[in-house]
Design a protein around this motif. Sequence first.
Motif, PDB file in Angstrom:
ATOM      1  N   GLU A  49       0.812  -1.219   0.000  1.00  0.00           N
ATOM      2  CA  GLU A  49       0.000   0.000   0.000  1.00  0.00           C
ATOM      3  C   GLU A  49       0.850   1.275   0.000  1.00  0.00           C
ATOM      4  O   GLU A  49       0.435   2.301  -0.536  1.00  0.00           O
ATOM      5  CB  GLU A  49      -0.955   0.025   1.191  1.00  0.00           C
ATOM      6  N   GLN A  50       2.048   1.225   0.599  1.00  0.00           N
ATOM      7  CA  GLN A  50       2.900   2.418   0.559  1.00  0.00           C
ATOM      8  C   GLN A  50       3.181   2.803  -0.891  1.00  0.00           C
ATOM      9  O   GLN A  50       3.226   3.988  -1.238  1.00  0.00           O
ATOM     10  CB  GLN A  50       4.222   2.170   1.304  1.00  0.00           C
ATOM     11  N   GLY A  51       3.361   1.771  -1.733  1.00  0.00           N
ATOM     12  CA  GLY A  51       3.575   2.024  -3.159  1.00  0.00           C
ATOM     13  C   GLY A  51       2.389   2.724  -3.789  1.00  0.00           C
ATOM     14  O   GLY A  51       2.546   3.606  -4.650  1.00  0.00           O
ATOM     15  N   ALA A  52       1.184   2.361  -3.352  1.00  0.00           N
ATOM     16  CA  ALA A  52      -0.028   2.998  -3.887  1.00  0.00           C
ATOM     17  C   ALA A  52      -0.036   4.484  -3.545  1.00  0.00           C
ATOM     18  O   ALA A  52      -0.361   5.329  -4.384  1.00  0.00           O
ATOM     19  CB  ALA A  52      -1.279   2.323  -3.316  1.00  0.00           C
ATOM     20  N   GLY A  53       0.332   4.796  -2.313  1.00  0.00           N
ATOM     21  CA  GLY A  53       0.326   6.196  -1.881  1.00  0.00           C
ATOM     22  C   GLY A  53       1.344   7.029  -2.637  1.00  0.00           C
ATOM     23  O   GLY A  53       1.035   8.121  -3.130  1.00  0.00           O
ATOM     24  N   HIS A  54       2.588   6.521  -2.747  1.00  0.00           N
ATOM     25  CA  HIS A  54       3.611   7.285  -3.467  1.00  0.00           C
ATOM     26  C   HIS A  54       3.291   7.366  -4.954  1.00  0.00           C
ATOM     27  O   HIS A  54       3.600   8.365  -5.605  1.00  0.00           O
ATOM     28  CB  HIS A  54       4.989   6.667  -3.259  1.00  0.00           C
ATOM     29  N   ALA A  55       2.676   6.306  -5.505  1.00  0.00           N
ATOM     30  CA  ALA A  55       2.289   6.350  -6.912  1.00  0.00           C
ATOM     31  C   ALA A  55       1.243   7.445  -7.130  1.00  0.00           C
ATOM     32  O   ALA A  55       1.309   8.204  -8.110  1.00  0.00           O
ATOM     33  CB  ALA A  55       1.746   4.997  -7.366  1.00  0.00           C
ATOM     34  N   ALA A  56       0.299   7.553  -6.192  1.00  0.00           N
ATOM     35  CA  ALA A  56      -0.703   8.624  -6.294  1.00  0.00           C
ATOM     36  C   ALA A  56      -0.015   9.989  -6.256  1.00  0.00           C
ATOM     37  O   ALA A  56      -0.397  10.920  -6.981  1.00  0.00           O
ATOM     38  CB  ALA A  56      -1.722   8.501  -5.161  1.00  0.00           C
ATOM     39  N   GLN A  57       1.038  10.115  -5.438  1.00  0.00           N
ATOM     40  CA  GLN A  57       1.785  11.369  -5.382  1.00  0.00           C
ATOM     41  C   GLN A  57       2.493  11.663  -6.709  1.00  0.00           C
ATOM     42  O   GLN A  57       2.502  12.803  -7.179  1.00  0.00           O
ATOM     43  CB  GLN A  57       2.847  11.312  -4.274  1.00  0.00           C
ATOM     44  N   GLY A  58       3.106  10.622  -7.279  1.00  0.00           N
ATOM     45  CA  GLY A  58       3.804  10.799  -8.557  1.00  0.00           C
ATOM     46  C   GLY A  58       2.827  11.178  -9.663  1.00  0.00           C
ATOM     47  O   GLY A  58       3.099  12.069 -10.479  1.00  0.00           O
ATOM     48  N   TYR A  59       1.675  10.504  -9.652  1.00  0.00           N
ATOM     49  CA  TYR A  59       0.628  10.811 -10.637  1.00  0.00           C
ATOM     50  C   TYR A  59       0.167  12.255 -10.483  1.00  0.00           C
ATOM     51  O   TYR A  59       0.054  13.005 -11.454  1.00  0.00           O
ATOM     52  CB  TYR A  59      -0.539   9.838 -10.445  1.00  0.00           C
ATOM     53  N   ALA A  60      -0.101  12.661  -9.239  1.00  0.00           N
ATOM     54  CA  ALA A  60      -0.607  14.010  -8.993  1.00  0.00           C
ATOM     55  C   ALA A  60       0.393  15.066  -9.465  1.00  0.00           C
ATOM     56  O   ALA A  60       0.007  16.100 -10.016  1.00  0.00           O
ATOM     57  CB  ALA A  60      -0.900  14.198  -7.501  1.00  0.00           C
ATOM     58  N   GLN A  61       1.678  14.779  -9.272  1.00  0.00           N
ATOM     59  CA  GLN A  61       2.672  15.800  -9.595  1.00  0.00           C
ATOM     60  C   GLN A  61       2.998  15.880 -11.072  1.00  0.00           C
ATOM     61  O   GLN A  61       3.468  16.907 -11.544  1.00  0.00           O
ATOM     62  CB  GLN A  61       3.936  15.581  -8.761  1.00  0.00           C
ATOM     63  N   THR A  62       2.750  14.793 -11.830  1.00  0.00           N
ATOM     64  CA  THR A  62       2.963  14.933 -13.283  1.00  0.00           C
ATOM     65  C   THR A  62       1.724  15.500 -13.962  1.00  0.00           C
ATOM     66  O   THR A  62       1.831  16.153 -14.984  1.00  0.00           O
ATOM     67  CB  THR A  62       3.291  13.597 -13.996  1.00  0.00           C
ATOM     68  N   THR A  63       0.551  15.232 -13.394  1.00  0.00           N
ATOM     69  CA  THR A  63      -0.677  15.641 -14.091  1.00  0.00           C
ATOM     70  C   THR A  63      -1.278  16.927 -13.524  1.00  0.00           C
ATOM     71  O   THR A  63      -2.098  17.558 -14.183  1.00  0.00           O
ATOM     72  CB  THR A  63      -1.768  14.554 -13.959  1.00  0.00           C
ATOM     73  N   GLY A  64      -0.914  17.283 -12.295  1.00  0.00           N
ATOM     74  CA  GLY A  64      -1.563  18.418 -11.637  1.00  0.00           C
ATOM     75  C   GLY A  64      -2.964  18.092 -11.154  1.00  0.00           C
ATOM     76  O   GLY A  64      -3.721  18.976 -10.763  1.00  0.00           O
ATOM     77  N   ARG A  65      -3.331  16.808 -11.188  1.00  0.00           N
ATOM     78  CA  ARG A  65      -4.661  16.381 -10.745  1.00  0.00           C
ATOM     79  C   ARG A  65      -4.557  15.626  -9.428  1.00  0.00           C
ATOM     80  O   ARG A  65      -3.465  15.356  -8.944  1.00  0.00           O
ATOM     81  CB  ARG A  65      -5.299  15.502 -11.820  1.00  0.00           C
ATOM     82  N   VAL A  66      -5.712  15.285  -8.886  1.00  0.00           N
ATOM     83  CA  VAL A  66      -5.715  14.557  -7.619  1.00  0.00           C
ATOM     84  C   VAL A  66      -5.285  13.105  -7.870  1.00  0.00           C
ATOM     85  O   VAL A  66      -5.814  12.441  -8.767  1.00  0.00           O
ATOM     86  CB  VAL A  66      -7.121  14.578  -6.981  1.00  0.00           C
ATOM     87  N   GLY A  67      -4.337  12.620  -7.081  1.00  0.00           N
ATOM     88  CA  GLY A  67      -3.960  11.216  -7.139  1.00  0.00           C
ATOM     89  C   GLY A  67      -4.804  10.440  -6.145  1.00  0.00           C
ATOM     90  O   GLY A  67      -5.104  10.936  -5.062  1.00  0.00           O
ATOM     91  N   VAL A  68      -5.200   9.224  -6.516  1.00  0.00           N
ATOM     92  CA  VAL A  68      -6.079   8.447  -5.637  1.00  0.00           C
ATOM     93  C   VAL A  68      -5.421   7.110  -5.298  1.00  0.00           C
ATOM     94  O   VAL A  68      -4.919   6.404  -6.189  1.00  0.00           O
ATOM     95  CB  VAL A  68      -7.453   8.205  -6.303  1.00  0.00           C
ATOM     96  N   CYS A  69      -5.427   6.766  -4.010  1.00  0.00           N
ATOM     97  CA  CYS A  69      -4.954   5.459  -3.596  1.00  0.00           C
ATOM     98  C   CYS A  69      -6.015   4.812  -2.711  1.00  0.00           C
ATOM     99  O   CYS A  69      -6.843   5.505  -2.110  1.00  0.00           O
ATOM    100  CB  CYS A  69      -3.625   5.550  -2.857  1.00  0.00           C
ATOM    101  N   MET A  70      -6.007   3.502  -2.670  1.00  0.00           N
ATOM    102  CA  MET A  70      -7.058   2.779  -1.960  1.00  0.00           C
ATOM    103  C   MET A  70      -6.450   1.583  -1.220  1.00  0.00           C
ATOM    104  O   MET A  70      -5.552   0.927  -1.743  1.00  0.00           O
ATOM    105  CB  MET A  70      -8.107   2.304  -2.969  1.00  0.00           C
ATOM    106  N   ALA A  71      -6.953   1.363  -0.016  1.00  0.00           N
ATOM    107  CA  ALA A  71      -6.421   0.248   0.771  1.00  0.00           C
ATOM    108  C   ALA A  71      -7.517  -0.263   1.689  1.00  0.00           C
ATOM    109  O   ALA A  71      -8.517   0.409   1.926  1.00  0.00           O
ATOM    110  CB  ALA A  71      -5.226   0.707   1.599  1.00  0.00           C
ATOM    111  N   THR A  72      -7.287  -1.442   2.230  1.00  0.00           N
ATOM    112  CA  THR A  72      -8.259  -1.976   3.160  1.00  0.00           C
ATOM    113  C   THR A  72      -7.995  -1.434   4.575  1.00  0.00           C
ATOM    114  O   THR A  72      -7.127  -0.577   4.772  1.00  0.00           O
ATOM    115  CB  THR A  72      -8.263  -3.522   3.112  1.00  0.00           C
ATOM    116  N   SER A  73      -8.757  -1.907   5.526  1.00  0.00           N
ATOM    117  CA  SER A  73      -8.657  -1.406   6.900  1.00  0.00           C
ATOM    118  C   SER A  73      -7.359  -1.885   7.563  1.00  0.00           C
ATOM    119  O   SER A  73      -6.600  -2.660   6.990  1.00  0.00           O
ATOM    120  CB  SER A  73      -9.850  -1.915   7.698  1.00  0.00           C
ATOM    121  N   GLY A  74      -7.123  -1.451   8.775  1.00  0.00           N
ATOM    122  CA  GLY A  74      -6.020  -1.966   9.581  1.00  0.00           C
ATOM    123  C   GLY A  74      -4.668  -1.736   8.928  1.00  0.00           C
ATOM    124  O   GLY A  74      -4.330  -0.610   8.591  1.00  0.00           O
ATOM    125  N   PRO A  75      -3.900  -2.827   8.712  1.00  0.00           N
ATOM    126  CA  PRO A  75      -2.546  -2.655   8.171  1.00  0.00           C
ATOM    127  C   PRO A  75      -2.537  -2.046   6.768  1.00  0.00           C
ATOM    128  O   PRO A  75      -1.590  -1.346   6.410  1.00  0.00           O
ATOM    129  CB  PRO A  75      -1.978  -4.077   8.156  1.00  0.00           C
TER     130      PRO A  75
END
Lengths: 568, 88
Positions: A49-75
């Motif tokens: 999931e950490q990869g999902a979060g940083h990928a959303a950041q990378g996406y947001a910074q190249t596109t100028g749009r909102v990056g979205v990441c998704m994960a389940t509860s707990g860990p």
Amino acid sequence: MDTTGAGALVKALEDVGCEVIFGMPGGAILPAYDPLFESKIRHVLVRHEQGAGHAAQGYAQTTGRVGVCMATSGPGATNLVTPLADAYMDSVPIVAITGQVARSVIGTDAFQEADIRSITLPITKHSFQVHDPADIPRVIAEAFALAVSGRPGPVLVDLPKDVLATATTYTPPKLVLPSRPVVPPVQVRNAAQLIGSSKRPVFYVGGGVIRSGAAPELLKLAEKTGIPVVTTLMARGAFPDSHRLHLGMPGMHGTVPAVAALQRADLLIALGTRFDDRVTGLLPEFAPHAAVVHADIDPAEISKNRKADVGIVGDCRDVIAALSAVLTRRTDLTAWWSYLDGLRATYPLGYDWPADGALAPQYVIERISTLAGPESVYTAGVGQHQMWAAQYVKYERPGSFINSGGAGTMGFAVPAAMGAQVGAPDRTVWAIDGDGCFQMTNQELATCAAEGIPVKVAIINNGNLGMVRQWQTLFYDGRYSNTGLGTHQRHPDFVKLADALGCVGLRCDSRSEVDGTILEAMAVRDRPVVVDFVVGQDAQVWPMVAAGTGNDEIMAARGIRPLFDEVE
Amino acid sequence: MTRHSLSLLLRNEPGALARIVVLFSSRGVDVSSLSLAPDGSGALSRLDVVVDLQPGRTPEQLVKQLGRIVDVKSVVDRTHDEALELGA
């Protein structure tokens, strides 16, 4: 009742313009993955999931749009904590959607329960927990609006599993973006007056200029006034490196002319920047003769670390345009420029080749920059390689350098590159990474291989936690406690690891092979490529302002203190 | 340390108080006293708090940081009001 909470979530995400989600399913978020299966939204299944979060950041910074990441509860949700903290520090607009245990068992230590809303309180702009499925579209729209408006940042939406599963009626959300603050004309006039009467002004440009899309306005204003520009780590690319008015990056590893410009200035025009300690050094000794004009969208940043003589709350694009409109007279900066040009000529960025014949890491990065060019996107992890990527890649456009500035998150480069490549499929994306950083998040290369995301990774492999080792060399008598990684002994063998992850693996350890290896990597289009650049372990990042000292003590190289000696 | 009295109006949302308290904790603000009560309609709560700030930290800065919290509708620094009420 025409849908479920989960259906409403996916429909709302489509309606607010989300085109890709980086995520991983699990128990509590599972209902959302069912309607996602047939949605037009692309889902990139990450390996952590950490990869999902940083990928959303990378996406947001190249596109100028909102990056979205998704994960389940707990860990799943707690694995998003580091990217959320990172996005909060660097003002990156992302929305994190997390599953939560069912409402009836919240607070009972249920399986995979973590109070992620509370955990993320200090590292998000806001966090929602939705208890009525009918609210989901409105909350998603609010989350997107919050993430991009004002000072951008991360927003969390926590969704209990039973809320996702409950039937509801879909109401299309309205995405209402708050209007940008009106730039106060009095402050602009006061700023213009200070600029008009200053003899040694400098534009101290931060990441806010990139976030607000103000780079073209900045170029116009700088050319109109002839005032020198420095760009912080977060602002690399906000002003072209090739421009004669650009003095480079200020701060702990900034150029001598950029640091000198701040230290000797009589006026700082600080735009979208926050006087971070890595820029100011010892605060009482920072820019001691300068008045300060500070423009930022976040009122809480103005006069936080350094008192502003003129504070302007506003979007950098509006502030710069307003300044341009009132600045008519160009002041004579000949003496100022002659001083700065002198430093520029005497103290250019430079490096020595290791005496033992090993490859110079700076050279590798310089050649990647030359061969991949300014249209490529570059990401970095944290440490020596990051500083060299900030110094030796030549940036000409905003959004071309994506790194972890405020938080300093090791392992950022690979997943951020993945997100950047998804956001900019036609650009070449190079992750410039360290051998330490790479081992934290390289599992996302399996994602890249499986999803056809052809990022290129340059591991600047010096066998050590290089920046820590540099500090041990300089400040701990060369006692190298726990900084050797064994990567020069091939623990692991990065070429084999790349191969195992479904990537092309290359290795290069000599100067004559650098260009050929980079070109070979660039020729691969159908898979990710990892290049193990085996470099010397003793290369250091210079210039340097040692932590806890004033910027006047900047060392161009070990023992060479140009500004300090100037004062003597 | 300098002492300040702040008065806030909060949206009556779950976690609103936690957001304020966490901000105090993460920004190194000492809470001396704190009182929360419903305000009028029930959609808002009023929070009166007395805090101690570390040297070099200004109440203006804290007010702006509190103002960034989505659930905070208004923040007023009442330090001087109180001094007036007490006739100090």
